[in-house]
Scaffold this active site. Structure first.
Site, PDB file in Angstrom:
ATOM      1  N   ASP A   7    -104.152  -5.691  45.579  1.00 23.91           N
ATOM      2  CA  ASP A   7    -103.927  -5.825  44.244  1.00 23.91           C
ATOM      3  C   ASP A   7    -103.835  -7.096  43.618  1.00 23.91           C
ATOM      4  O   ASP A   7    -103.262  -7.533  43.826  1.00 23.91           O
ATOM      5  CB  ASP A   7    -103.349  -4.730  43.908  1.00 23.91           C
ATOM      6  CG  ASP A   7    -102.594  -3.582  44.692  1.00 23.91           C
ATOM      7  OD1 ASP A   7    -103.541  -3.278  45.647  1.00 23.91           O
ATOM      8  OD2 ASP A   7    -101.770  -2.885  44.030  1.00 23.91           O
ATOM      9  N   GLU A  36    -101.333   5.645  41.954  1.00 23.92           N
ATOM     10  CA  GLU A  36    -101.286   4.412  42.026  1.00 23.92           C
ATOM     11  C   GLU A  36    -101.661   3.107  40.700  1.00 23.92           C
ATOM     12  O   GLU A  36    -102.885   3.492  41.125  1.00 23.92           O
ATOM     13  CB  GLU A  36    -101.551   3.277  43.740  1.00 23.92           C
ATOM     14  CG  GLU A  36    -100.540   4.142  44.617  1.00 23.92           C
ATOM     15  CD  GLU A  36    -101.221   3.571  46.052  1.00 23.92           C
ATOM     16  OE1 GLU A  36    -100.291   3.489  47.233  1.00 23.92           O
ATOM     17  OE2 GLU A  36    -102.319   2.905  46.322  1.00 23.92           O
TER      18      GLU A  36
HETATM   19  C1  FRU Z   1    -101.964  -0.237  46.188  1.00 22.41           C
HETATM   20  C2  FRU Z   1    -100.449  -0.708  45.841  1.00 22.41           C
HETATM   21  C3  FRU Z   1     -99.220  -0.306  45.485  1.00 22.41           C
HETATM   22  C4  FRU Z   1     -98.835  -1.494  46.294  1.00 22.41           C
HETATM   23  C5  FRU Z   1     -99.115  -1.802  46.749  1.00 22.41           C
HETATM   24  C6  FRU Z   1     -98.427  -2.042  48.286  1.00 22.41           C
HETATM   25  O1  FRU Z   1    -102.908  -0.496  46.913  1.00 22.41           O
HETATM   26  O2  FRU Z   1     -99.878   0.298  47.117  1.00 22.41           O
HETATM   27  O3  FRU Z   1     -99.612   1.110  45.132  1.00 22.41           O
HETATM   28  O4  FRU Z   1     -97.773  -1.978  45.715  1.00 22.41           O
HETATM   29  O5  FRU Z   1    -100.902  -1.800  46.718  1.00 22.41           O
HETATM   30  O6  FRU Z   1     -99.800  -3.598  48.811  1.00 22.41           O
END
Ligand code: FRU
Length: 517
Positions: free
Chosen positions: A46, A228
């Site tokens: 992300d 998320e």
């Molecule tokens: C989304 C996610 C978020 C988390 C991150 C962990 O892709 O799963 O929810 O904070 O990636 O790397």
């Protein structure tokens, strides 16, 4: 002399190693994107904490600097003056005794509400999730909580707050990805947080003490996976503020795996109310996830997403690094068929990449039309815009001498756009990667307008001024070299503009070690 050339050879070797664990400069490796951000080496997911401050755009990102698969998360960092040319910077946040550093946001604390600013300095504050692996292993349900860090040197170095976490876990296993923005009318910060199957809003006067305001979405929208990376974004329509609430979900996307849905409605500083019950998708393609907007960009709401999908992100056949981001996209709102939709279009800053331009009118396509031959043959990095009547099937086809083919088109019988990567090259690393994805056409206009952005290993489709959007990665066995327009039933493309695009990476030899520009 001998000694100097040995020393130089060693330096060159070390630079190449630092540039990505292969003896190749960034830029020439197979599948290396030329104008989408990629880390020079290792794993990225992300985008985090994107913020504009003092003439620079900052991109932080979920990063594991020891492997090309997901692991203990850090915040990587890159900066850019134009959102197009990025320079990778040293890692911003490292895991600590409270946990790994998961996704979150950065705000400019102009009024020093946090009190971290000293001598009139404006602090940048990062608000992120600490993910405590030890607690998770012990089967606690309180292993994710929100913490903050501040920077007084424009994002170069960060100090974590001594009293972290600022928002402890109330007993929710998925409790993460805080996106914070200033809510002017009530002079408070609003945190939009993903809490398993819904979004929870918190508020704070100082970024340190948080109060729960409300919950949204338990019974609305798509719920095929965990929620998320939410973001609450104000936009303007007919002089009124409309709030867009973005929620990424994984799995459960319209074409499988990860995707981002959105709700349009009202926010009063406490509660978000959606104005429709229908599920809407920001991008129908398989590869735009966890996207959020930059902070501090005035009225422009600009998003970058992670150009991948949790279904196969750790299997894609890039060697030194994994994943790229989408181009930055600006949000708007548009009515279609009596309904209001979010639109995304590539930011105007991308125009700096424009190289050779070919403009054509009334191109009649019966069977196959060799656009590559007409434009100089580059099928590797280009932008194509065209207008065509919504009355016939047609497609844009990228191909190479290995027989790989990527097809992007409009299907009249389905009234849908599609990206078909069935034969696009390397597909067998994941069952279901090589398939056709579709997006409904939402516009009812008689003429279709399409913009395609093609980089070495990705295509982004923006149709009807950003009403229908699709993003897809692909991995050809060698670069795509042929570009054709195809239509079995025949179509006349009324207007077409082809731009070959320059690379946004540094020229070989001009890279600083450790930098991708
Ligand atoms: C989304 C996610 C978020 C988390 C991150 C962990 O892709 O799963 O929810 O904070 O990636 O790397």
């Amino acid at each position: 002399m001998q000694k100097r050339s040995t020393a130089f050879a060693l330096l060159v070797f070390m630079s190449f190693c630092a540039l990505g664990q292969t003896a190749q400069p960034a830029g020439s490796e197979a599948h290396r994107e030329q104008f989408h951000f990629t880390p020079k080496a290792h794993w990225m997911n992300d985008p985090n904490g994107m913020v504009y401050y003092k003439g620079k755009y900052h991109l932080f990102f979920q990063y594991y600097p020891e492997a090309t698969v997901w692991g203990p998360m850090h915040w990587g960092h890159a900066t850019s003056k134009d959102m197009v040319h990025w320079r990778e910077q040293p890692i911003a946040l490292y895991p600590d005794s409270l946990g790994w550093i998961f996704s979150g946001s950065v705000v400019v604390d102009e009024q020093n509400t946090s009190g971290f600013g000293k001598n009139g300095q404006v602090p940048l504050i990062a608000i992120f999730t600490h993910h405590n692996q030890k607690l998770e292993k012990q089967k606690s349900d309180k292993f994710q909580y929100q913490s903050i860090a501040y920077s007084l040197d424009e994002g170069k170095t960060w100090t974590k707050y001594a009293s972290n976490p600022v928002l402890p876990n109330p007993g929710i296993t998925d409790f993460r990805d805080p996106k914070v923005r200033w809510y002017g009318p009530q002079k408070k910060w609003i945190m939009t947080l993903a809490t398993k199957d819904r979004v929870t809003f918190y508020s704070s006067p100082n970024l340190k003490e948080w109060t729960k305001e409300s919950e949204f979405g338990k019974d609305l929208g798509a719920h095929g996976g965990v929620w998320e990376c939410p973001d609450l974004v104000p936009l303007t329509h007919n002089g009124k503020t409309v709030w867009a609430l973005l929620v990424s979900i994984n799995p459960g996307g319209p074409n499988g795996g990860s995707a981002t849905q959105y709700f349009l409605g009202d926010f009063d500083g406490k509660t978000f109310t959606s104005s429709s019950k229908e599920t809407k998708w920001m991008d129908y393609g398989p590869d735009n996830y966890a996207g959020v907007t930059f902070a501090n960009t005035g009225n422009r709401m600009i998003l970058m997403g992670w150009m991948s999908n949790w279904q196969y992100a750790d299997k894609v056949p890039t060697v030194a690094w994994r994943s790229a981001n989408t181009v930055p996209r600006e949000f708007g709102l548009q009515e279609a068929n009596g309904n209001l939709f979010l639109t995304s279009t590539p930011v105007k800053e991308l125009a700096v990449l424009t190289d050779k331009t070919t403009s054509l009118t009334n191109v009649s396509v019966n069977g196959e039309y060799d656009l590559g031959a007409k434009t100089g043959g580059n099928a590797r990095t280009f932008k194509l815009t065209l207008s065509a009547p919504a009355t016939s099937d047609f497609s844009v086809v990228l191909a190479n001498d290995k027989g790989n083919e990527l097809v992007v088109g409009y299907d009249k019988s389905e009234n849908a756009y599609y990206i078909d990567r069935t034969k696009s090259g390397k597909t067998n690393f994941e069952k279901g990667f090589g398939k056709r994805s579709t997006s409904p056409r939402l516009s009812t206009a008689k003429s279709i307008s399409l913009t395609l952005l093609v980089d070495v290993a990705s295509v982004e489709l923006f149709a009807d001024s950003g009403l229908s959007v699709m993003t897809s990665v692909f991995f050809p066995e060698e670069d795509m070299s042929k570009l054709t327009l195809q239509s079995a039933s025949g179509v006349t493309i009324s207007k077409l503009t082809y731009n070959s695009l320059k690379s946004a990476l540094a020229e070989p030899g001009k890279e600083k070690v450790g930098a991708v520009r």
